[in-house]
Design an enzyme around this catalytic site. Structure first.
Site, mmCIF file in Angstrom:
data_model
loop_
_atom_site.group_PDB
_atom_site.id
_atom_site.type_symbol
_atom_site.label_atom_id
_atom_site.label_comp_id
_atom_site.label_asym_id
_atom_site.label_seq_id
_atom_site.Cartn_x
_atom_site.Cartn_y
_atom_site.Cartn_z
ATOM 1 C CB CYS A 139 -52.247 69.145 34.951
ATOM 2 S SG CYS A 139 -52.049 67.615 35.859
ATOM 3 C CG HIS A 140 -48.482 68.265 38.251
ATOM 4 N ND1 HIS A 140 -49.620 67.502 38.052
ATOM 5 C CD2 HIS A 140 -48.000 67.922 39.463
ATOM 6 C CE1 HIS A 140 -49.804 66.724 39.102
ATOM 7 N NE2 HIS A 140 -48.845 66.964 39.980
#
Length: 167
Positions: free
Chosen positions: A100-101
């Site tokens: 994801c991030h």
């Protein structure tokens, strides 16, 4: 085998919890490190005990590093100790998983230039600006780095990450 998860408040709950339990199923001892010992709270309200501060982490003791997403990576990527730990894993050729991030931390550590990677769609432009070769797919393995996009990709992410460590 030992795994290290580095995260902070506002992590994406499933991206920390799913790998945490999956690694335990595979027989790993799993430590969770953050800015300080205590507890961190996910975006959806789950709390997770933190048994190590970043200063207590010795990368040489671990076989695998995991960087969950959510909003935590935005905080962690500014921390010099986090970047030092990530670079130590990379230099030692140990597997690093970022979802994801999470790849934002790898960007700040300077590890993705010229490498294939994926991330959550809002991080794609930043990956490209850092010189990475962005691929919009469930999981991308490039050397000892495994990246993934989002919670629905977790089964592919963990299968690939575990295959990298077993090599």
């Amino acid at each position: 085998m030992k795994a290290l998860i580095i995260s902070a408040d506002n992590f994406e709950d499933t991206e920390l919890l799913y790998p945490f339990y999956r690694l335990i199923e595979e027989g790993f001892q799993v430590d969770i490190a953050s800015l300080v010992r205590g507890k961190i709270k996910g975006k959806h309200g789950y709390t997770v005990p933190v048994n190590l501060s970043l200063e207590e982490v010795n990368p040489e003791e671990y076989d695998l590093l995991l960087l969950p997403g959510g909003k935590a990576p935005e905080t962690l990527r500014k921390n010099a100790r986090v970047l030092e730990i990530v670079r130590a894993f990379y230099s030692a050729g140990k597997p690093i998983g970022a979802i994801c991030h999470g790849p934002q931390i790898l960007i700040s550590a300077g590890l993705l230039k010229g490498k294939r990677a994926t991330s959550y769609k809002s991080v794609a432009k930043e990956l490209l600006e850092a010189g990475a070769k962005y691929e919009d797919k469930e999981v991308v393995a490039e050397g000892n780095i495994v990246t993934s996009r989002m919670p629905s990709d977790l089964p592919y992410f963990m299968k690939t990450l575990l295959s990298v460590i077993k090599k």
